[in-house]
Write an enzyme that holds these catalytic residues in place. Sequence first.
Site, PDB file in Angstrom:
ATOM      1  N   SER A  21       0.756   1.530  -9.234  1.00  0.00           N
ATOM      2  CA  SER A  21       0.665   2.710  -9.776  1.00  0.00           C
ATOM      3  C   SER A  21      -0.226   3.621  -9.043  1.00  0.00           C
ATOM      4  O   SER A  21      -1.479   3.248  -8.450  1.00  0.00           O
ATOM      5  CB  SER A  21       0.160   2.537 -11.060  1.00  0.00           C
ATOM      6  N   TYR A  44      -5.722  -0.536 -17.372  1.00  0.00           N
ATOM      7  CA  TYR A  44      -4.571  -0.702 -16.609  1.00  0.00           C
ATOM      8  C   TYR A  44      -4.554   0.005 -15.031  1.00  0.00           C
ATOM      9  O   TYR A  44      -4.245  -0.818 -14.243  1.00  0.00           O
ATOM     10  CB  TYR A  44      -3.316   0.170 -17.413  1.00  0.00           C
TER      11      TYR A  44
END
Length: 256
Positions: free
Chosen positions: A148, A161
């Site tokens: 990501s 995250y």
Amino acid sequence: MAKTNNIAKRFDGKVAIVTASTQGIGLSIAERLGLEGASVVVSSRKQKNVDEAVEKLKGKGIEVFGVVCHVSNAQQRKNLIDKTLQKYGKIDVVVSNAAANPSVDSILVTQESVLDKLWEINVKASILILQDAAPHLTKGSSVVLISSIAGYHPQAAMAMYGVTKTALLGLNKALATAMAPNTRVNCVAPGFVPTHFANFITKDAAIRKQLEEKTLLNRLGTTEDMAAATAFLASDDASYITGETVVVAGGMPSRL
């Protein structure tokens, strides 16, 4: 998804496993690989979601097989590999897409159980599923990890995250070394994409506009954008690429 008559058939005769592939980016990746000729194995935690994804992909003429698999469950991971081999006899491509973001707490108040879950699903499961799959991967096979843009810039509301996604950038390098020369390993780092997973960010119009303005292309990504990049890295078109991360974020800055 682009019209099928405009898509190359780079995966004819190949078998691809995509984890967490019944919605969002994972489903688009499975669809793209399938439209390019792969026999695709889709999976997620719930049978209902698996069944719906299988029917959707079959409706597009894709050869698809569905297996329930929670990636943090050792028996279900093994079952995913075993059933794929029973059905198709080999594995050519593995896309590790499963991820969780169970908390938006600040990093210093994140509970230990949440830290454990983030590590378990976002990082550890990729290693463990490849431990199961590696003995059965064909020569010239390919692995793609889904990281990501948050791995480069962990946002406050998704800091841990983001840190787990940073870990995948290093894992990508380590696996590329460990699995060479017969298997290539690469990574895709998506920018912000309006999916159910990212809805808590992208549903707010003001935040969405801010994110769009951080890109050079003045838009958020699509699941099809991520699927196209993944298909390239998994294909023979990328046969001399391994250990690399492709950032698909519309020009959003990406430096560690």
